[in-house]
Write a protein that holds these residues in place. Structure first.
Motif, PDB file in Angstrom:
ATOM      1  N   SER A   1       1.166   3.421  -8.484  1.00 23.19           N
ATOM      2  CA  SER A   1       2.226   3.549  -9.478  1.00 23.19           C
ATOM      3  C   SER A   1       3.579   3.817  -8.834  1.00 23.19           C
ATOM      4  N   GLY A   2       4.608   3.237  -9.435  1.00 22.90           N
ATOM      5  CA  GLY A   2       5.967   3.478  -8.972  1.00 22.90           C
ATOM      6  C   GLY A   2       6.938   2.606  -9.731  1.00 22.90           C
ATOM      7  N   ASP A   3       8.163   3.054  -9.781  1.00 27.14           N
ATOM      8  CA  ASP A   3       9.202   2.275 -10.446  1.00 27.14           C
ATOM      9  C   ASP A   3       9.583   1.066  -9.603  1.00 27.14           C
ATOM     10  N   LYS A   4      10.329   0.160 -10.198  1.00 23.80           N
ATOM     11  CA  LYS A   4      10.829  -1.029  -9.523  1.00 23.80           C
ATOM     12  C   LYS A   4      11.578  -0.591  -8.255  1.00 23.80           C
ATOM     13  N   GLY A   5      11.249  -1.233  -7.136  1.00 22.68           N
ATOM     14  CA  GLY A   5      11.908  -0.922  -5.872  1.00 22.68           C
ATOM     15  C   GLY A   5      11.302   0.235  -5.100  1.00 22.68           C
ATOM     16  N   GLU A   6      10.309   0.907  -5.689  1.00 26.01           N
ATOM     17  CA  GLU A   6       9.678   2.059  -5.041  1.00 26.01           C
ATOM     18  C   GLU A   6       8.484   1.599  -4.197  1.00 26.01           C
TER      19      GLU A   6
ATOM     20  N   THR B   1      -1.829  -9.496  -2.453  1.00 20.06           N
ATOM     21  CA  THR B   1      -1.621 -10.258  -3.689  1.00 20.06           C
ATOM     22  C   THR B   1      -0.808  -9.502  -4.733  1.00 20.06           C
ATOM     23  N   SER B   2      -0.827  -8.173  -4.715  1.00 18.72           N
ATOM     24  CA  SER B   2      -0.168  -7.399  -5.767  1.00 18.72           C
ATOM     25  C   SER B   2       1.001  -6.549  -5.280  1.00 18.72           C
ATOM     26  N   GLY B   3       1.041  -6.229  -4.007  1.00 22.38           N
ATOM     27  CA  GLY B   3       2.052  -5.310  -3.490  1.00 22.38           C
ATOM     28  C   GLY B   3       3.475  -5.711  -3.800  1.00 22.38           C
ATOM     29  N   LYS B   4       3.821  -6.979  -3.561  1.00 22.67           N
ATOM     30  CA  LYS B   4       5.186  -7.457  -3.812  1.00 22.67           C
ATOM     31  C   LYS B   4       5.515  -7.397  -5.306  1.00 22.67           C
TER      32      LYS B   4
ATOM     33  N   ASN C   1       8.571  -5.378  -9.839  1.00 24.61           N
ATOM     34  CA  ASN C   1       8.543  -5.229 -11.296  1.00 24.61           C
ATOM     35  C   ASN C   1       8.414  -3.795 -11.782  1.00 24.61           C
ATOM     36  N   GLY C   2       7.941  -2.919 -10.944  1.00 24.99           N
ATOM     37  CA  GLY C   2       7.628  -1.567 -11.396  1.00 24.99           C
ATOM     38  C   GLY C   2       6.303  -1.575 -12.118  1.00 24.99           C
ATOM     39  N   PHE C   3       5.505  -0.566 -11.873  1.00 25.69           N
ATOM     40  CA  PHE C   3       4.180  -0.507 -12.478  1.00 25.69           C
ATOM     41  C   PHE C   3       3.676   0.923 -12.399  1.00 25.69           C
ATOM     42  N   HIS C   4       3.309   1.454 -13.547  1.00 22.82           N
ATOM     43  CA  HIS C   4       2.694   2.780 -13.623  1.00 22.82           C
ATOM     44  C   HIS C   4       1.404   2.637 -14.410  1.00 22.82           C
ATOM     45  N   GLU C   5       0.298   2.928 -13.760  1.00 25.18           N
ATOM     46  CA  GLU C   5      -0.983   2.903 -14.442  1.00 25.18           C
ATOM     47  C   GLU C   5      -1.363   4.356 -14.701  1.00 25.18           C
ATOM     48  N   VAL C   6      -1.616   4.664 -15.966  1.00 25.02           N
ATOM     49  CA  VAL C   6      -1.872   6.039 -16.390  1.00 25.02           C
ATOM     50  C   VAL C   6      -3.251   6.119 -17.029  1.00 25.02           C
ATOM     51  N   GLU C   7      -4.081   6.995 -16.501  1.00 24.46           N
ATOM     52  CA  GLU C   7      -5.403   7.203 -17.097  1.00 24.46           C
ATOM     53  C   GLU C   7      -5.233   7.974 -18.402  1.00 24.46           C
ATOM     54  N   ILE C   8      -5.868   7.462 -19.479  1.00 23.39           N
ATOM     55  CA  ILE C   8      -5.773   8.142 -20.772  1.00 23.39           C
ATOM     56  C   ILE C   8      -7.106   8.701 -21.243  1.00 23.39           C
TER      57      ILE C   8
END
Length: 177
Positions: free
Chosen positions: A46-51, A92-95, A100-107
């Motif tokens: 998880s991280g914001d765009k550019g992180e 395949t996903s790192g770039k 784009n930024g991506f945060h996956e949160v367990e609910i």
């Protein structure tokens, strides 16, 4: 003069050794329990765009020969799977994650354990930014782990995104009461 140089070199190696020990202690805490291992997994991708992500930590979560296995539809609209190593996932996903930024949160989580093995059914929501209030995607990660007596290792992650045809069952969602 030789003593001064020897002392500086010794201090350098002591400092380097101390940093490595600190990193190892940090990793040990991140994989000491099922909870900490799953929390670290979600945090590291998880991280914001550019992180930048900590891909070294990501790889250290997985047992040798571990697989990441997403499901999806192929060109013939048939459900299929793709098998990736942690390194394949990064390639395949790192770039995309960075751009784009991506945060996956367990609910929600259902955990079953027996001896040194565990299966975690982990329901997630995905956001592009921490500030987002509505997820752009949800799904379930089926995570298999093993404890080797020292720590928890991820053996496989098998996941499926929610769709109109396959909504997440209520039993895998947090209680709304």
């Amino acid at each position: 003069m030789k003593n001064l140089i020897s002392g500086i070199i010794l201090l350098f190696f002591i400092n380097l050794s101390s940093q490595e020990s600190s990193k190892q202690n940090d990793l040990t805490l991140k994989v000491s329990s099922l909870d900490s291992t799953i929390t670290t997994l979600y945090a590291v991708i998880s991280g914001d765009k550019g992180e930048e992500r900590n891909w070294d930590l990501f790889k250290q979560l997985f047992r040798e020969k571990a697989k990441l296995i997403p499901t999806g539809k192929n060109n013939e609209d048939k459900t299929t799977v793709r098998y990736m190593t942690p390194e394949d996932y990064i390639k395949t996903s790192g770039k995309w994650l960075l751009e784009n930024g991506f945060h996956e949160v367990e609910i929600y989580r259902v955990t079953e354990t027996f001896g040194n093995i565990a299966h975690v059914f982990s329901t997630y929501e995905s956001y592009r930014s921490k500030a987002d209030t509505e997820p752009f995607m949800r799904g379930i990660n089926s995570i298999q782990l093993m404890n080797d007596g020292n720590r928890w290792w991820i053996v496989n992650i098998f996941w499926m995104q929610e769709s109109e045809a396959h909504p997440i069952p209520e039993k895998y969602l947090p209680n709304k009461s």
